[in-house]
Scaffold this motif. Structure first.
Motif, PDB file in Angstrom:
ATOM      1  N   ILE A 226       0.826  -1.208   0.000  1.00  0.00           N
ATOM      2  CA  ILE A 226       0.000   0.000   0.000  1.00  0.00           C
ATOM      3  C   ILE A 226       0.859   1.257   0.000  1.00  0.00           C
ATOM      4  O   ILE A 226       0.628   2.195  -0.778  1.00  0.00           O
ATOM      5  CB  ILE A 226      -0.951  -0.023   1.207  1.00  0.00           C
ATOM      6  N   ILE A 227       1.872   1.298   0.848  1.00  0.00           N
ATOM      7  CA  ILE A 227       2.707   2.491   0.962  1.00  0.00           C
ATOM      8  C   ILE A 227       3.503   2.749  -0.307  1.00  0.00           C
ATOM      9  O   ILE A 227       3.751   3.902  -0.685  1.00  0.00           O
ATOM     10  CB  ILE A 227       3.640   2.361   2.184  1.00  0.00           C
ATOM     11  N   ASN A 228       3.886   1.707  -1.005  1.00  0.00           N
ATOM     12  CA  ASN A 228       4.720   1.874  -2.194  1.00  0.00           C
ATOM     13  C   ASN A 228       3.927   2.082  -3.478  1.00  0.00           C
ATOM     14  O   ASN A 228       4.500   2.511  -4.488  1.00  0.00           O
ATOM     15  CB  ASN A 228       5.630   0.660  -2.368  1.00  0.00           C
ATOM     16  N   SER A 229       2.609   1.803  -3.458  1.00  0.00           N
ATOM     17  CA  SER A 229       1.886   1.837  -4.726  1.00  0.00           C
ATOM     18  C   SER A 229       0.595   2.638  -4.722  1.00  0.00           C
ATOM     19  O   SER A 229       0.120   3.031  -5.790  1.00  0.00           O
ATOM     20  CB  SER A 229       1.562   0.402  -5.176  1.00  0.00           C
ATOM     21  N   GLN A 230       0.007   2.910  -3.566  1.00  0.00           N
ATOM     22  CA  GLN A 230      -1.313   3.526  -3.543  1.00  0.00           C
ATOM     23  C   GLN A 230      -1.246   5.052  -3.468  1.00  0.00           C
ATOM     24  O   GLN A 230      -0.376   5.608  -2.784  1.00  0.00           O
ATOM     25  CB  GLN A 230      -2.114   2.999  -2.352  1.00  0.00           C
ATOM     26  N   PRO A 231      -2.172   5.742  -4.168  1.00  0.00           N
ATOM     27  CA  PRO A 231      -2.227   7.209  -4.085  1.00  0.00           C
ATOM     28  C   PRO A 231      -2.350   7.672  -2.636  1.00  0.00           C
ATOM     29  O   PRO A 231      -2.970   7.002  -1.813  1.00  0.00           O
ATOM     30  CB  PRO A 231      -3.493   7.554  -4.879  1.00  0.00           C
ATOM     31  N   LEU A 232      -1.747   8.797  -2.327  1.00  0.00           N
ATOM     32  CA  LEU A 232      -1.658   9.414  -1.006  1.00  0.00           C
ATOM     33  C   LEU A 232      -0.611   8.745  -0.129  1.00  0.00           C
ATOM     34  O   LEU A 232       0.034   9.401   0.685  1.00  0.00           O
ATOM     35  CB  LEU A 232      -3.003   9.407  -0.265  1.00  0.00           C
ATOM     36  N   TYR A 233      -0.433   7.446  -0.273  1.00  0.00           N
ATOM     37  CA  TYR A 233       0.510   6.715   0.572  1.00  0.00           C
ATOM     38  C   TYR A 233       1.910   6.646  -0.045  1.00  0.00           C
ATOM     39  O   TYR A 233       2.884   6.421   0.666  1.00  0.00           O
ATOM     40  CB  TYR A 233       0.006   5.289   0.817  1.00  0.00           C
TER      41      TYR A 233
END
Length: 330
Positions: A226-233
């Motif tokens: 999530i941290i490496n690929s998701q917007p905002l994160y």
């Protein structure tokens, strides 16, 4: 925290009406509402051998964005506790309160319309015999995707003095368990900040007495995805602390303090956990194995969230807010 019986004043709770009055609004979109060992050995955590209700969920293959308004299939989410529990449950153990506790709000959706990966948090509160506990209050709080906590009464260490964060009350909420010991919150996946793994704080109270304060985490691989690929994160670079290197929920205890998760048909995350409290405050409590302090905290914009807090890695993150005496919340 002491295992002695003590009266714990309830957390400062803003009802929806009080919150709106304080904000000067006439209407709102915000609705009101272990060491934990598995209670059994079945794949669903029940020990009953019954089918896992998660098996019927069709994974869309991608995470949703846009916050809780993207939870379009919410009414069809399965109950992760439907199969029941075994007959013996190990206690959820204590972990540090941390410095970022602040006034909470009674509600189910705790996002205040903020964006992020939508998450339904499902909890079941039971005692050591796996008996559901109705009427318990579950108070949760966590940072947003940017690693900041909210609340004008939260320490500037937690909000970095950001005016938008100070004027909000996002990602804080409290609710009371139903007759089956169940309670749900709708939120967004937490972000990260220096020296801490991704985590969610919680306190359980019964009859205005605190039974356990602790923290749950997520699987490291899920955090990184999530941290490496998701917007905002994915705007702040890789996190600097994992479950294996965290000093609150250690590598030893992380598996027992991690949420189980499943992607729902609308791309939201369903995360669930059983919380086991003592049947009596006279019974001994326990501490999260291998856990230590609560080092680290949100850093001001511009440094990427990297680097230790003032006073070193453990500075500021150890222990409760000023004035907290071990029983009464500020």
């Amino acid at each position: 925290m002491s295992s002695e019986t003590k009266t714990d004043n309830p957390s400062p709770v803003l009802t929806r009406r009080k919150l709106l009055y304080g904000m000067g609004l006439a209407a709102a979109a915000v609705p009101l509402g272990q060491f934990l060992a598995a209670c059994g050995e079945g794949t669903d955590g029940s020990g009953t051998g019954t089918p896992d209700p998660m098996d019927s969920v069709v994974d869309p293959g991608a995470w949703a964005t846009g916050g809780t308004r993207s939870m379009t299939a919410l009414s069809s989410y399965p109950d992760p506790f439907a199969a029941g529990l075994g007959s013996a449950c190990a206690l959820t153990c204590e972990a540090t309160l941390g410095p970022c506790y602040a006034t909470t709000v009674e509600r189910e959706d705790i996002t205040e319309g903020e964006d992020g990966l939508p998450v339904r948090l499902a909890f079941l509160i039971v005692d050591e015999t796996c008996k559901p506990i109705p009427g318990a209050t579950l108070d949760i709080w966590h940072c947003g995707p940017d690693g900041l906590y909210s609340g004008e009464d939260a320490s500037d260490f937690c909000t970095t003095g950001d005016e938008r964060a100070r004027s909000a009350r996002w990602y804080r909420g409290v609710q009371t368990t139903d007759a089956n010991g169940r309670v749900n919150f709708n939120t967004c996946f937490p972000g990260w900040y220096s020296s801490r793994t991704v985590h969610i704080h919680f306190t359980v109270r019964l009859n205005n007495q605190e039974y356990v304060t602790s923290q749950f985490v997520f699987d490291d691989a899920l955090d990184d995805e999530i941290i490496n690929s998701q917007p905002l994160y994915n705007t702040r670079g890789p996190r600097d602390t994992t479950n294996a290197t965290d000093n609150v929920v250690s590598a030893e205890s992380a598996p027992e303090y991690s949420f189980q998760t499943k992607r729902m048909a609308d791309g939201a995350m369903l995360a669930w956990k059983t919380i086991v409290i003592r049947s009596s405050l006279s019974n001994a409590s326990c501490s999260v194995p291998g856990g230590g302090g609560g080092g680290g905290g949100p850093r001001p914009p511009g440094d990427g969230g990297m680097g230790p807090p003032p006073g070193g890695r453990d500075g500021g993150g150890m222990g409760p807010p000023p004035g907290w005496d071990g029983g009464t919340r500020p």
